[in-house]
Design an enzyme around this catalytic site. Structure first.
Site, short mmCIF file in Angstrom:
data_model
loop_
_atom_site.label_atom_id
_atom_site.label_comp_id
_atom_site.label_asym_id
_atom_site.label_seq_id
_atom_site.Cartn_x
_atom_site.Cartn_y
_atom_site.Cartn_z
CD GLU A 124 -1.41 -2.40 1.96
OE1 GLU A 124 -2.23 -3.15 2.50
OE2 GLU A 124 -0.17 -2.61 1.98
CB CYS B 63 -0.94 -4.72 8.51
SG CYS B 63 0.20 -3.40 8.08
CB THR C 137 12.35 -40.60 -9.23
OG1 THR C 137 12.59 -41.65 -8.29
CG2 THR C 137 10.93 -40.09 -9.07
CB SER D 197 18.17 -39.91 -11.06
OG SER D 197 19.06 -39.18 -10.25
NE ARG E 158 16.53 -27.17 -5.68
CZ ARG E 158 17.74 -27.69 -5.68
NH1 ARG E 158 18.79 -26.89 -5.63
NH2 ARG E 158 17.91 -29.00 -5.75
CB THR F 139 18.37 -36.93 -1.21
OG1 THR F 139 17.13 -37.60 -1.47
CG2 THR F 139 18.69 -36.02 -2.39
CG ASP G 207 21.41 -37.40 -5.73
OD1 ASP G 207 21.90 -38.43 -6.25
OD2 ASP G 207 20.19 -37.16 -5.69
#
Length: 363
Positions: free
Chosen positions: A55, A81, A167, A174, A190, A202, A206
């Site tokens: 605003e 607010c 996957t 992969s 992300r 993971t 990886d």
């Protein structure tokens, strides 16, 4: 009650709000348009914490353009607010600017506001209407509404898979199932999140950086790793100086001290099965101001989030290939009847390069 002009200007405000997505956590991303009839006098969106809300940005934009907003209508995607935080109340800014009408898309679920901003405006003689494109506004700030109403983030589980839902190969290979465009698009998702969650499996397989990369990145989301036994290697690539939260079921004082020097915090939240209590972890992330949680994990953790009712939506990138035997998207229990299957509601299906991106809500 609302005209085509009202609808168009509120949609413009929603577009403006999306410009702030990923830059204003833990605040909601809000857009505001001030107009007189069809003419836009000023517009703006939420700035990073401690800076102007939408605003005030719109009021200042109007002044820079030489426009007088007295008697004009302000279209705002969330109730202004009413309290003093890092900035003064936006409702008071609109009153002081002399706007004649405020059209809000939806009431603010924050208990510190919850209708008080609209009441403040009405008491000052401002014409107030609320509810235009309400669901669009809620969807745009799903994470903020989730944190305010449920005490936990909105959980989005991202998977990249073949058309037959694999996957990775059975041996874990992969890279890469999806194409470069899909991988770049994944970094956009992300970047808009407040935190990224993965599992220790993971990390071991990886060794990911777990960062958001690309031109649109203005800050890095909090990295979160579910690691029940706190066995993570202190040399993991994700320890790059940015904050990391390790969620485990049992602590290790020596390990915690060593990790603290890398800007890593350990949060102990044991579940009854000896693994991380995902509900407790999500509640903790909510307390830390995390609105959107982006999950990039293996089938075990992804499946546990879906099975436990913690996953709100799936972000799926499907590549035009068939793999056959391999790792599934989510590891779920065997069903005896289709009536027990968890259903999804597809909200979007678009091509990203040669891959299909599907956004589906978990019912």
């Amino acid at each position: 009650m609302y005209s085509e002009t009202d609808d168009r200007l509120m949609r413009r405000a929603l577009e403006l709000g999306l410009r702030a997505r990923g830059r204003v956590t833990p605040n909601p991303h809000v857009g505001c348009v001030i107009a007189r009839g069809d003419e836009i006098l000023g517009e703006g969106c939420t700035q990073p914490p401690g800076c102007n809300h939408a605003e005030v940005e719109a009021i200042q934009d109007a002044r820079r353009r030489g426009n007088d907003v007295r008697g004009a209508t302000a279209y705002v995607t969330l109730e202004p607010c009413s309290h003093f935080g890092r900035t003064p109340p936006c409702a008071m800014a609109l009153i002081d600017a002399g706007v004649g009408c405020v059209v809000a898309a939806v009431e603010d679920p924050n208990p510190r506001v919850a209708g008080r901003g609209l009441a403040m405006l009405r008491e000052a003689g401002v014409d107030v209407r609320c509810g235009l494109l309400r669901q669009d506004a809620v969807d745009a700030n799903a994470g903020f509404f989730s944190r305010m109403n449920r005490g936990r983030p909105w959980v989005r589980v991202k998977v990249a898979a073949s058309l037959d839902g694999r996957t990775a190969l059975e041996n874990g290979e992969s890279k890469w199932i999806t194409g470069e465009a899909a991988r770049a698009d994944g970094h956009v998702w992300r970047a808009r999140a407040c935190a990224i969650l993965t599992g220790i499996g993971t990390v071991r397989a990886d060794n990911p950086l777990l960062t958001a990369r690309g031109e649109a990145v203005s800050r890095q989301p909090l990295k979160v790793v579910a690691d029940s036994a706190c066995t993570i290697d202190s040399g993991a690539r994700l320890f790059d100086g940015n904050p990391v939260l390790i969620a485990c079921a049992r602590g290790d004082a020596a390990k915690e001290a060593a990790l603290a020097r890398k800007n890593v915090e350990v949060f102990v939240c044991p579940g009854p099965d000896g693994r991380v209590d995902l509900g407790a972890l999500l509640a903790e992330l909510g307390r830390r101001g995390v609105n959107e949680l982006h999950v990039e994990a293996g089938p075990a953790l992804s499946g546990e989030l879906v099975r436990g009712g913690w996953a709100d939506e799936l972000l799926m990138y499907l590549a035009p290939m068939l793999i056959g035997p391999g790792q599934p998207m989510c590891r779920l229990p065997r069903l005896e009847t289709l009536s027990l299957a968890r259903t999804l509601r597809i909200r979007e299906a678009v091509m990203i390069g040669s891959d299909l991106r599907i956004l589906a809500r978990v019912q």
